[in-house]
Write an enzyme that holds these catalytic residues in place. Structure first.
Site, short mmCIF file in Angstrom:
data_model
loop_
_atom_site.label_atom_id
_atom_site.label_comp_id
_atom_site.label_asym_id
_atom_site.label_seq_id
_atom_site.Cartn_x
_atom_site.Cartn_y
_atom_site.Cartn_z
N SER A 262 1.20 -0.87 1.41
CA SER A 262 0.76 -0.15 0.22
C SER A 262 1.16 1.31 0.32
O SER A 262 1.57 1.79 1.38
CB SER A 262 -0.75 -0.26 0.08
OG SER A 262 -1.35 0.59 1.04
N LYS A 263 1.01 1.97 -0.81
CA LYS A 263 1.32 3.39 -0.88
C LYS A 263 0.48 4.15 0.14
O LYS A 263 0.94 5.07 0.79
CB LYS A 263 0.97 3.86 -2.30
CG LYS A 263 1.74 5.03 -2.76
CD LYS A 263 1.43 5.30 -4.21
CE LYS A 263 0.18 6.11 -4.31
NZ LYS A 263 -0.08 6.75 -5.58
N ARG A 264 -0.76 3.70 0.29
CA ARG A 264 -1.67 4.39 1.22
C ARG A 264 -1.19 4.28 2.67
O ARG A 264 -1.37 5.19 3.46
CB ARG A 264 -3.09 3.86 1.07
CG ARG A 264 -3.97 4.84 0.32
CD ARG A 264 -5.32 4.26 0.01
NE ARG A 264 -5.20 3.15 -0.92
CZ ARG A 264 -5.74 1.95 -0.76
NH1 ARG A 264 -6.47 1.69 0.29
NH2 ARG A 264 -5.58 1.00 -1.66
N GLY A 266 1.81 4.28 3.66
CA GLY A 266 2.86 5.28 3.83
C GLY A 266 2.24 6.64 4.13
O GLY A 266 2.64 7.32 5.07
#
Ligand code: GLU
Length: 507
Positions: A262-264, A266
């Site tokens: 997920s973006k998180r 990253g």
């Protein structure tokens, strides 16, 4: 026998934000398959959910595709025979199909207001509009025919829902997973047409794939739960024989394999998960991209292709043309692919090494400019680049690896050499400075030969005088072959740095 249809695939993103790695890999696999089969690749913007629409997202998607070199044959920007390619612009096409489903008993009108539905959700945890409760709700299945007619006639807002059959098993052949089947009783009566007349994704995707003559529909695994609704729509609309072949791509997983990347993750682990920088227009939040971090598109594409696919050999470096030639859906693995940022960096390093200098020069110039080096001489820059190219993970590293070619060192890493310094070494340098100043064959081999002979005739050891020379020219214990450095710096600059370096050692 009918002639084989030309392969047509589509990437159908909703313009809701930046493109995640998984999204770009979906584009890539679609593109590779289409080109491998001599087919066409369509970009269709699925923007029927106006509440999730984010300004700028469509432009971002187009620029991403352009950066990656995955150019659609048909798209909202360049049109094509099945235009428009933006679903909101096709709005008028969908209602008739939804009405046809109602007439044929496969769908129904539902008049429940958003407030009524919200009340149900409050009352019943995990409320689903389905065969279990549809007769207790306000729709054309539960109300009298005359009441329904009246409500429609006076224009009471309503949606059209699919009437999911009870107790049927339906399935399809997924090109990656094989037979996939579903129990229809477990699927809710999804909305097909919204009160504002817009279709939902479910109706629009089927109508558009049909009308755009899509032969293969590839998408991420997260869309698998929607497949039973789509399957039935293909059947109920009488288009079953035209249904595309489907494949659902495995997920890209977190580095530890524990769930979807997920973006998180990253943000947490310090690597990008978007193709390019994306700034959320509402919050102003920036999500970092591979492009801005210094990834070459070739490396990015190559890395993505190998997340879940291989050609059956150990080959890891592929050009886009090679990928097109070798790609096949049956070599995509069913299991999710773990994202490995170190490996991604390795791909970039390999691609920088392999790139032509002319291609890298503008990027390298931009890096130099950031550090105040304006208009370096092309020929000189190219020779520097050739020397340090295989040391770069990112183009940005060019400054770390090569700044000393443009500005003389100011700091010297003296620790290692000062301790072992001697008067003999000082004498050695004082002796060679005038000789270097008039040295004629200023090129690598001649310099190396001269320097080594000078060391031997001074009675010192070869190993002891290589590092000092490097520190004088570079400032630190790094860089390419020291005589290549001297050659490029030129006689005057080399002599200057040796003198200055010697002074620094002696302080
Ligand atoms: N609009 C869907 C998305 O946002 C497309 C899913 C599909 O390809 O069917 O990803």
């Amino acid at each position: 026998m009918s002639t084989k249809n030309k392969v047509r695939v589509r990437f159908a993103p909703s313009p809701t934000g930046g493109l995640h790695l998984g999204g770009v890999r979906t584009v890539l696999f679609n593109y590779l398959f289409a080109k491998n089969q001599g087919g066409e690749f369509v970009l269709r913007i699925e923007d029927t959910d106006q509440t999730r629409y984010v300004p700028g997202a469509e432009e971002y998607i187009m620029s991403c595709l352009a950066w990656c070199g995955l150019i659609p044959d048909e798209s909202p920007a360049n049109g094509g025979p099945y235009a428009p390619y933006r679903q909101s612009e096709r709005k008028d096409r969908y209602r008739a199909f939804a009405e046809q489903l109602v007439v044929n008993g496969y769908a129904y009108y539902a008049f429940d207001t958003p407030e009524e539905l919200e009340a149900q959700r409050q009352l019943i945890p995990n409320f689903k509009y389905s065969h279990e409760n549809r007769l207790q709700l306000r729709n054309s299945l539960s109300l009298d025919e005359s009441e329904v007619k009246k409500l429609l006639a006076i224009g009471v807002p309503h949606v059209i829902r699919i009437k999911m059959p009870v107790g049927e098993t339906i399935g399809f052949q997924d090109m990656i997973r094989g037979t996939v089947s579903f129990d229809t009783s477990l699927v809710d009566d999804k909305v097909l047409l919204k009160a504002d007349g817009m279709p939902t994704y479910h109706l629009a995707v089927v109508v558009d794939d049909y009308q755009m003559k899509i032969t293969h529909a590839f998408r991420g695994e997260e869309w698998l739960p929607s497949a039973p609704v789509h399957l039935l729509l293909w059947e109920y609309l009488g288009w079953k024989d035209s249904m595309p072949q489907w494949a659902h791509f495995p997920l890209i997983l977190k580095p530890d394999g524990n769930g979807k990347l997920s973006k998180r993750d990253g943000d947490r682990l310090g690597f990008p998960v978007y193709a390019m920088n994306w700034t959320d227009p509402k919050t102003g939040d920036l999500t970092k991209g591979f492009r801005e971090l210094g990834f070459l598109p070739e490396a990015f594409i190559n890395m993505l292709a190998l997340l879940g696919w291989n050609d059956g050999t150990d080959q890891e470096i592929f050009t886009l043309d090679e990928l097109i030639a070798k790609f096949s859906i049956d070599r995509i693995s069913k299991a999710g692919a773990k994202f490995d940022f170190e490996k991604a960096k390795w791909f970039n390093h390999e691609w920088i090494k392999r790139s032509q200098n002319e291609k890298l020069l503008p990027m390298v110039k931009a890096v130099l400019k950031e550090h105040g080096v304006i208009d370096p001489v092309d020929n000189y820059l190219e020779r520097v680049l050739a020397l340090v190219k295989d040391r770069l993970t990112f183009i940005e590293d060019f400054w770390i690896q090569a700044s000393f070619f443009f500005t003389p060192p100011t700091d010297y890493d003296l620790e290692a050499i000062q301790k072992k310094w001697s008067n003999e070494k000082t004498a050695f340098f004082n002796d060679i400075i005038p000789k270097l100043s008039s040295f004629e064959h200023w090129e690598t081999e001649a310099l190396e030969q001269y320097y080594k002979e000078a060391i031997l005739s001074s009675g010192l050891k070869l190993g002891e005088l290589m590092l000092p020379l490097r520190i004088m020219l570079v400032g630190g214990k790094f860089g390419p072959h020291v005589f290549d450095i001297a050659t490029l710096l030129g006689r005057e600059e080399t002599v200057k740095r040796v003198k200055k370096g010697l002074a620094a050692i002696l302080t």
